[in-house]
Design a protein around this motif. Sequence first.
Motif, PDB file in Angstrom:
ATOM      1  N   THR A  65       0.838  -1.201   0.000  1.00 21.82           N
ATOM      2  CA  THR A  65       0.000   0.000   0.000  1.00 21.82           C
ATOM      3  C   THR A  65       0.873   1.251   0.000  1.00 21.82           C
ATOM      4  N   VAL A  66       0.271   2.340  -0.391  1.00 21.85           N
ATOM      5  CA  VAL A  66       0.962   3.626  -0.359  1.00 21.85           C
ATOM      6  C   VAL A  66       1.389   3.932   1.076  1.00 21.85           C
ATOM      7  N   LEU A  84       5.373   8.774  -7.142  1.00 22.14           N
ATOM      8  CA  LEU A  84       4.439   7.787  -7.695  1.00 22.14           C
ATOM      9  C   LEU A  84       3.747   8.305  -8.945  1.00 22.14           C
ATOM     10  N   ILE A  88       3.821   6.276 -12.359  1.00 20.10           N
ATOM     11  CA  ILE A  88       2.557   5.840 -12.971  1.00 20.10           C
ATOM     12  C   ILE A  88       2.422   6.445 -14.368  1.00 20.10           C
ATOM     13  N   SER A  95      -1.310   1.566  -9.980  1.00 16.05           N
ATOM     14  CA  SER A  95      -1.979   1.760  -8.701  1.00 16.05           C
ATOM     15  C   SER A  95      -3.393   1.196  -8.806  1.00 16.05           C
ATOM     16  N   ARG A 105      -4.643   2.280  -1.795  1.00 13.11           N
ATOM     17  CA  ARG A 105      -4.109   2.091  -3.141  1.00 13.11           C
ATOM     18  C   ARG A 105      -2.975   1.083  -3.040  1.00 13.11           C
ATOM     19  N   LEU A 107       0.135  -0.961  -4.930  1.00 18.35           N
ATOM     20  CA  LEU A 107       1.096  -0.629  -5.976  1.00 18.35           C
ATOM     21  C   LEU A 107       1.745  -1.885  -6.548  1.00 18.35           C
TER      22      LEU A 107
END
Length: 168
Positions: A65-66, A84, A88, A95, A105, A107
């Motif tokens: 997770t973030v 990020l 992305i 995500s 979110r 990853l």
Amino acid sequence: MADTQTPGGQSLLFLTDEQLRKGIEAMFFAYRGFTADPDRILDEYRLGRAHHRALHFISRAPGTTVNNLLSILGVTKQSLNRVLRTLIDDGLVESRVGTRDKRERHLFLTERGAALEQELSTAQRERMRQAYREAGPEAVQGFRTVLEAMMDPELRHHFNRAKDSSDE
């Protein structure tokens, strides 16, 4: 801990400020060498070391997770979001919204991201492999012991979790 002597007869228990200064400088120069090859690769992508760290830890724990990444990297949310967003937008990281908690979110590296992370880690593994071969097994174990002893407890927790998951 035993009062170990180095080949030159120096005591390792009672290091002088000068011996410690030399150790600190060695760490700076070693880090410079350790990051030199990845820096050249990252320059081609217009990315930096923060991007490299994110790619590394996402690779080690796909679906992280973030918030977990924030905890590992110890950066601000704003700083991580900038990193990020670039990863992305460049098609290196994906995500995904959490299945249990829609606010989370998760990853994942894309195929391109995994290829870049592999290229970066291969360069660092080669440098580490060569240094380990030159130093020998006892020095390698001593080096790891020193590195772990220098870690803050929270970071050691993250390190041990990552180490434990790779042992499985």
